[in-house]
Design an enzyme around this catalytic site. Structure first.
Site, short mmCIF file in Angstrom:
data_model
loop_
_atom_site.label_atom_id
_atom_site.label_comp_id
_atom_site.label_asym_id
_atom_site.label_seq_id
_atom_site.Cartn_x
_atom_site.Cartn_y
_atom_site.Cartn_z
N HIS A 152 24.73 20.83 37.30
CA HIS A 152 23.36 21.58 37.90
C HIS A 152 23.83 21.79 39.00
O HIS A 152 25.10 22.52 39.04
CB HIS A 152 21.80 20.78 38.45
N HIS A 182 23.31 22.42 41.83
CA HIS A 182 23.26 21.75 43.92
C HIS A 182 24.50 22.07 43.89
O HIS A 182 25.60 22.10 43.64
CB HIS A 182 22.31 20.84 43.79
N ASP A 228 25.93 20.73 46.03
CA ASP A 228 26.97 18.93 45.61
C ASP A 228 27.44 19.29 44.79
O ASP A 228 28.49 18.08 44.06
CB ASP A 228 26.51 17.62 46.93
N HIS A 229 27.37 19.73 43.58
CA HIS A 229 28.23 19.63 42.49
C HIS A 229 28.78 21.20 42.15
O HIS A 229 29.23 21.13 40.98
CB HIS A 229 26.79 19.24 41.44
N HIS A 235 14.87 16.54 37.44
CA HIS A 235 15.57 17.09 38.33
C HIS A 235 15.36 17.82 38.98
O HIS A 235 14.78 18.29 40.34
CB HIS A 235 17.61 16.84 38.62
N ASP A 281 23.22 14.50 38.20
CA ASP A 281 21.48 13.62 38.88
C ASP A 281 20.61 13.67 37.69
O ASP A 281 20.10 15.20 37.81
CB ASP A 281 21.44 14.99 40.52
N GLU A 333 25.45 7.71 39.61
CA GLU A 333 26.06 6.72 40.85
C GLU A 333 25.41 5.77 40.93
O GLU A 333 24.45 5.87 40.74
CB GLU A 333 25.65 8.22 42.04
N HIS A 376 30.50 5.55 44.07
CA HIS A 376 29.72 4.68 45.03
C HIS A 376 30.79 5.23 46.10
O HIS A 376 32.00 5.43 46.13
CB HIS A 376 29.47 3.97 45.03
#
Lengths: 376, 601
Positions: B68, B70, B72-73, B157, B178, B203, B414
Site C-alpha cells: 500500500h 504508506h 514506510d512501505h 487499512h 498492513d 508483523e 518483529h
C-alpha cells in the site's frame, strides 16, 4: 428485518451513550479482550494484569496502559490509545484471584478449586513470558466443605510475604522464598473470607461473609480483635466486606444494604445506605472497593452491568436509598443485544489517579475511564 | 528438504520500515520497500547489500510487490529501482499505483527542498520507477512468469491496501502488509480464503496490541472539536485528499445534525475535486456505505459542510476547516495555520503521521516557536492535537486472520528487543503450527512439504485395483509399484512394460539356477513326487503344481529331478527361478538341501 432494526437501535443507543460521555468522562477507553477476566491487578502505576477463568486453559497477561492516558502535560501530542501486551503466560486452570507482590516481578494466583497458590515470575531476562516458579500450599482439602465463593483472598507485603486463605480458620502468612509459614490467624470460626487487606506493615483486616471483621497483627501471637457487623433489625446475613488502608470498613449485602463503620472506633456509629440493585440481584463476581485517592468514596460492581461510585461520608445511621455519585454503564450499553446479559466481573481504582478506574465484564470487555464528579 | 527462506531487511530491531525478501521455489521476491521515517541518514533505506554487494538488483529479483501507499512501505522504492537499480516488474494495486507517486513526490519535495538533503531520489526517478509498475486487480491471478503467480486480496487499512498470495508450484506464501479485521466507516475488513499457504507473514506489533475502540477515538475527536467551537475557536484539520478525510466529514456531519450545531464546516475545493476523482476510479475499494452514498449523491454534498474560500479564514467566530496538504508543509493548510496559530482558542488536529522537516512534524514534537520564510518566527499558541485513526489489526485480529487462511507456518516480523516467547507459544499452541520470528537481517528457512502431482496410467491403476485389498483411503497410503517417468515438467507413473515400450528399452529377464544334491533311493519320478508332497505340506498357501512334463512348479519356480550318472541314489535337483521370486527360490534351495523327511509316501 427485525434484526436490522435491532442493530440500528443498538447503534443509536451506543451513539447516545458516547455523546453523553463527552460531558461525563474526562477519558474513556474501550477494549475487547479475547477472553473475559475476573481479575484486575495493578503491578505498577502503568501496568495491570488480567487472566482468564475457563475451566481449563487460560492466559495471564500483563498490559501496559495507553501512553495517552499517562501523558498528562502533552496529552494532545500523544496519539497512542491502545493497551500493549507486555508479558503473557499460560495456566491450566481458571484464575479467580491474582495478587502482585509489591516491589517484585512476582504475582500469585489462585484457581478457586483448592487453597493452594501458584507463584509466577513476570518477564525478566528480556523475555515476554510469565512463568510458573512455585507453589504455596494452603489448607489441605480433607477438612474442607464445599464453600460457596471459596476463592482464596491474598494480600502481599513488600518483603515477599503473602497472607492468604479462603476462610477465617485458614489464614496464614507464608514467606515466598522459603515456603515457611510465619503466622496463622487464631480463631475458632471458619467463615468464608470476602477480603484480606493490610492496613499497615503487619496489621491486617480479614472480612468474612457473615460480616465479622478480624483485626490482627502478624508480628504477635495474640488473638485477633473481632468486630462483628453493627446489626440492626432487618440486616441481612451475607456480606461482602472491604477495608480501606485507613481502617474504615464497608459491608455490602447481596440485597444492596451497605453499612460503613470504622475499626478504629469500634463502638462508633455506622453509616447505612440502600444501594440500587437491578433485577437479578448480585452475581458471584465484582465487589466493593475503596478509592485510594478520594476520601470516603467506594466503587461497587457485581450488580448487573454497571459500576457505581458512592460517597459514604454523608450516610445516615438509618438506611436510606442513596443515589450513586457516578454510574458507569459502558458495559451494558456496548454489549450486543442478542447476547446473554453482561455482568461486570471486576473493577479496580487506579492507585494514584483519583478518578481513574478499570472495569471488566463477562463479555471480555475492559473499560478504562476517568469520570467527572458532577457534584463539583 | 524444500524450503522457503525469508529475510526482513534492515538495520537494528526497528520495525519502522517494511522490506522483506522471500525465496520460494527458486524465485526471489521483495515484499514492500519502505523508508524508515525516524532516520536521516542511510539507515532509513533497507540494506540491499544483503542481495548483492554492488551492482543492480534486476537479476537477483523476480519481482517486487508493494502492499500500500504508506511511506514506510513504499518510500524507498524509487531509491531501490533507480539509484540501486532494478528493471523488473513492480506489482501493486491500481489505487496504490495512482497514489504512490503523489506521496513520493511530496516526500521528495520536503526532504530535498526543505531539508536540503542530497542523497535522495529525484522527480524523474519517481516517474521512471512508476513506469515499471504492473497494476493488480483483487482476486485475479497474475503470472509473473511460467512458475511464479501472485494474487491480491483486500486488506482494508487504507484505499488500495492489499494482502498478497504468492505461489510457485505447490508452495505458497501470504504476506499481509498492513490490514485490519474490523470494517470502518469507509473501508471494509480484510478477507482471504482458506488458501492454506505454507507460510503467512505478518508483523508482531499487531499481536501485542489491544486496540481502543473506534468509537472512543471518534469521541475524543468530536469532544475536542466541540470544545474549541464552544469557546469560539477555529479548528483546522489538515488532511490528505483521501480516506480519513471522508470518514471525519461523515462523523462531523452526523454530530452537527444530532447536536444541532451552527458553526460552519468547510472543505477546501482542491480536496473535493481530487477525492471525487479518486473515488470514481476506485469505488470498488470502499465499503458498502460509501458506495451507496456515492451512487445516491456526490460524495461531498453534505448538509453542513461547504466549499471553502480563502477569504473565509478571516471570518470571525468558530469554524472547522479541512484543508490539504496533510502535513502542513505547503499550500492552503499551511496558509490557514499561519493565520490561526497565534490564538489559543484555536486548534489544529493532525490525523496522521508527519514526515520530518514539515511544520506538522515540528508541532507534534512540541515546538511552540517556528521559523518561517524571511527569518520571521511564528508563535504557536493554538492547541495541537494528534489523533490516530489508522485502522490496524490487533491480537484478536491476527488470530482471526490465521483462522481464515489456515497457514502451515507463521512468520512474524518483529522489532522488539525482547524475546517473544509468549507470543510464539500462543500461536504454536492455538494452531499447532510453527511460529518464526526473525530479527532484521536474519534469515529464517521454513521447511515445506509440497505435494508433487503425478499422472498415473489407467492400466496401472486398474491392475493395482485388481490386486484386491482394502479400498483406497486418503488417510491410509497404499504402496504400489510402477515406473516414474520424468519428462520436461511432467511426471508420469506407468507399468514397467509400458515404460519399456515408451522408452524403447529392451526388457531383460534374470533367472537363477541352482543344483541341490539329494540322497534318495527312489526313481526320479518318485523322488519328484516326494518333493511335491513335502513342499505341499510345508508351503501352505502357495501354488504348487506337479506338472505332466516331469516338473514341480512353486509359483514360477521350476524344479526338475535327475539322477547322478555314477550313483542312481544320488539325485540332482535343478531349481530355477526368476529374479522376482528370489526370496522364495533361496528358501526352497535351503529347505531341499536339508533332505526329504522319512515318512513321506
Amino acid at each position: 428485518m427485525r434484526s436490522e432494526m435491532e442493530a440500528t437501535d443498538f447503534q443509536d443507543a451506543l451513539d447516545d451513550w458516547f455523546m453523553e460521555s463527552m460531558k461525563t468522562y474526562k477519558d474513556l477507553h474501550v477494549y475487547q479482550l479475547e477472553d473475559p477476566t475476573q481479575v484486575l491487578e495493578w503491578t505498577s502505576g502503568k501496568t495491570v494484569c488480567v487472566a482468564g477463568f475457563h475451566p481449563s486453559k487460560n492466559e495471564i497477561l500483563q498490559l501496559h496502559l495507553p501512553r495517552k492516558l499517562l501523558a498528562d502535560e502533552n496529552k494532545g501530542l500523544c496519539a497512542e490509545r491502545d493497551f500493549k501486551v507486555v508479558h503473557g503466560g499460560f495456566t491450566d486452570g481458571p484464575v479467580r484471584c491474582l495478587t502482585h507482590v509489591p516491589g517484585t516481578r512476582c504475582i500469585v494466583t489462585n484457581d478457586g478449586l483448592t487453597s493452594d497458590l501458584q507463584v509466577w515470575s513476570v518477564g525478566g531476562d528480556d523475555s515476554d513470558a510469565i512463568k510458573l516458579t512455585g507453589r504455596v500450599k494452603g489448607r489441605s482439602n480433607r477438612r474442607r466443605r464445599s464453600l460457596p465463593g471459596a476463592v482464596c483472598r491474598v494480600a502481599a507485603t513488600r518483603s515477599s510475604q503473602v497472607l492468604h486463605g479462603a476462610a477465617s480458620g485458614d489464614v496464614r502468612l507464608t514467606e515466598l522464598t522459603s515456603g515457611q509459614v510465619l503466622y496463622t490467624l487464631e480463631t475458632d470460626s471458619d467463615e468464608p473470607l470476602s477480603s484480606l487487606r493490610f492496613v499497615g506493615d503487619a496489621v491486617f483486616l480479614a472480612g468474612c461473609s457473615n460480616g465479622n471483621v478480624y483485626v490482627a497483627d502478624t508480628r504477635t501471637p495474640a488473638p485477633p480483635r473481632l468486630h462483628p457487623p453493627p446489626t440492626s433489625p432487618g440486616d441481612p446475613a451475607l456480606w461482602q466486606t472491604e477495608a480501606s488502608p485507613g481502617g474504615a470498613v464497608v459491608r455490602l449485602s447481596a440485597c444492596g444494604r451497605a453499612v460503613m463503620s470504622d475499626t478504629r472506633s469500634p463502638g462508633g456509629a455506622a453509616g447505612r445506605a440502600r444501594l440500587e440493585v437491578p433485577p437479578g440481584g448480585r452475581g458471584q463476581e465484582g465487589g466493593v472497593s475503596w478509592a485510594p485517592a478520594l476520601d470516603s468514596c467506594i466503587a461497587v460492581s457485581g450488580f448487573g452491568a454497571a459500576v457505581r461510585i458512592y460517597d459514604t461520608s454523608a450516610w445516615p445511621t438509618e438506611p436510606r436509598d442513596v443515589p450513586p455519585l457516578f454510574e458507569h454503564r459502558g458495559h451494558a450499553v456496548s454489549s450486543q443485544p442478542a447476547a446473554a446479559a453482561v455482568l461486570v466481573t471486576a473493577h479496580v481504582w487506579h492507585p494514584e489517579r483519583p478518578r481513574t478506574l478499570l472495569s471488566a465484564a463477562s463479555d471480555g470487555s475492559v473499560h478504562l475511564w476517568d469520570w467527572i464528579d458532577g457534584s463539583q | 528438504m524444500p524450503e522457503i527462506k525469508v529475510t526482513p531487511l534492515g538495520a537494528g530491531q526497528d520495525v519502522g520500515r517494511s522490506c522483506i525478501l522471500v525465496s520460494i521455489g527458486g524465485k526471489n521476491i521483495m515484499l514492500d520497500c519502505g523508508m524508515h521515517m525516524g532516520y536521516n541518514d542511510d539507515r532509513r533505506f533497507p540494506d540491499f547489500s544483503y542481495i548483492t554487494q554492488n551492482g543492480r538488483l534486476t537479476e537477483f529479483l523476480d519481482c517486487v510487490i508493494i502492499s500500500h501507499f504508506h511511506l514506510d512501505h513504499c518510500g524507498a522504492l524509487p531509491f531501490m529501482s533507480e539509484m540501486v537499480g532494478y528493471d523488473g516488474p513492480i506489482y501493486m494495486t491500481h489505487p496504490t499505483k495512482a497514489i504512490c507517486p503523489i506521496l513520493l513526490e511530496d516526500f521528495r519535495k520536503i526532504t530535498v527542498d526543505k531539508k536540503g538533503e542530497t542523497n535522495f531520489f529525484t522527480s524523474q526517478m519517481i516517474k521512471d520507477c512508476m513506469k515499471k509498475v504492473v497494476p493488480l486487480n483483487l482476486h485475479q491471478t497474475v503470472q509473473v512468469d511460467d512458475e511464479l503467480e501472485i494474487k491480491a486480496y483486500y486488506a482494508g487499512h487504507v484505499l488500495g491496501a492489499a494482502m498478497v498470495h504468492i505461489k510457485v508450484g505447490s508452495e505458497s506464501v501470504v504476506y499481509t502488509g498492513d490490514y485490519n479485521m474490523t470494517p470502518d466507516r469507509h473501508l471494509g475488513a480484510a478477507w482471504i480464503d482458506k488458501c492454506r499457504p505454507d507460510l503467512l507473514i505478518s508483523e508482531s506489533t499487531y499481536a501485542t496490541t489491544i486496540r481502543d475502540s473506534k468509537r472512543c477515538r471518534e469521541r475524543d475527536f468530536l469532544k475536542k472539536v466541540h470544545e474549541s467551537i464552544e469557546r469560539g475557536g477555529k479548528v483546522l484539520i489538515p488532511v490528505f485528499a483521501l480516506g480519513r478525510a471522508q470518514e471525519l466529514c461523515i462523523l462531523l456531519e452526523t454530530f452537527w445534525e444530532r447536536m444541532n450545531l451552527k458553526a460552519p464546516i468547510y472543505f477546501s475545493t482542491g480536496l473535493t475535486e481530487k477525492a471525487n476523482h479518486y473515488y470514481k476510479l476506485f469505488i470498488t475499494w470502499t465499503n458498502q456505505k460509501i458506495r451507496k452514498t456515492f451512487v445516491q449523491r456526490n460524495m461531498f454534498e453534505f448538509k453542513h459542510i461547504k466549499a471553502f474560500d480563502r477569504s473565509y479564514a478571516d471570518n470571525p467566530g468558530p469554524m472547522v476547516v479541512f484543508a490539504t496538504p496533510g502535513m502542513l508543509h505547503a499550500g492552503q493548510s499551511l496558509q490557514i495555520f499561519k493565520k490561526w496559530a497565534g490564538n489559543e482558542k484555536n486548534m489544529v488536529i493532525m490525523p496522521g503521521y508527519c514526515v520530518q522537516g514539515t511544520i506538522g512534524h515540528k508541532i507534534l514534537n512540541g515546538q511552540r516557536k517556528l521559523e518561517m520564510e524571511g527569518r520571521s518566527t511564528l508563535d504557536v499558541k493554538l492547541q495541537v492535537e494528534y489523533m490516530s485513526f489508522s485502522a490496524h489489526a490487533d491480537a484478536k485480529g491476527i488470530m482471526q486472520l490465521i483462522r481464515m487462511a489456515e497457514p502451515r507456518n507463521m512468520l512474524l516480523v518483529h522489532g522488539e528487543a525482547v524475546k517473544m516467547e509468549f507470543l510464539k507459544g500462543k500461536i504454536e499452541q492455538e494452531f499447532s503450527i510453527d511460529c518464526h520470528m526473525p530479527a532484521n537481517g536474519e534469515t529464517v528457512a521454513v521447511t515445506t512439504n509440497p505435494s508433487v502431482p503425478v499422472d498415473i496410467s489407467l492400466n496401472l491403476l486398474k491392475r493395482e485395483m485388481a490386486l484386491g485389498g482394502p479400498l483406497p483411503d486418503p488417510k491410509k497410503p497404499r504402496t504400489m509399484h510402477g515406473t516414474l517417468i520424468m519428462k520436461e515438467n511432467s511426471l508420469k507413473l506407468v507399468s514397467s512394460e509400458q515404460a519399456l515400450k515408451e522408452l524403447g528399452l529392451n526388457e531383460h529377464q534374470l533367472r537363477f539356477t541352482c543344483r541341490v544334491q539329494l540322497q534318495d533311493p527312489h526313481s526320479d519320478s518318485d523322488t519328484l513326487h516326494r518333493i511335491y508332497t513335502h513342499l505341499k505340506s510345508v508351503l501352505k498357501g502357495y501354488t504348487i503344481q506337479h506338472l505332466p512334463d516331469g516338473t514341480v512348479m512353486v509359483e514360477s519356480i521350476v524344479i526338475k529331478v535327475s539322477s547322478c550318472a555314477e550313483d542312481a541314489n544320488t539325485k540332482v535337483l535343478l531349481l530355477s527361478w526368476s529374479y522376482q521370486d528370489e526370496d522364495l527360490g533361496s528358501f526352497l534351495s535351503t529347505l531341499l538341501k536339508k533332505g526329504l523327511p522319512s515318512g513321506l509316501c
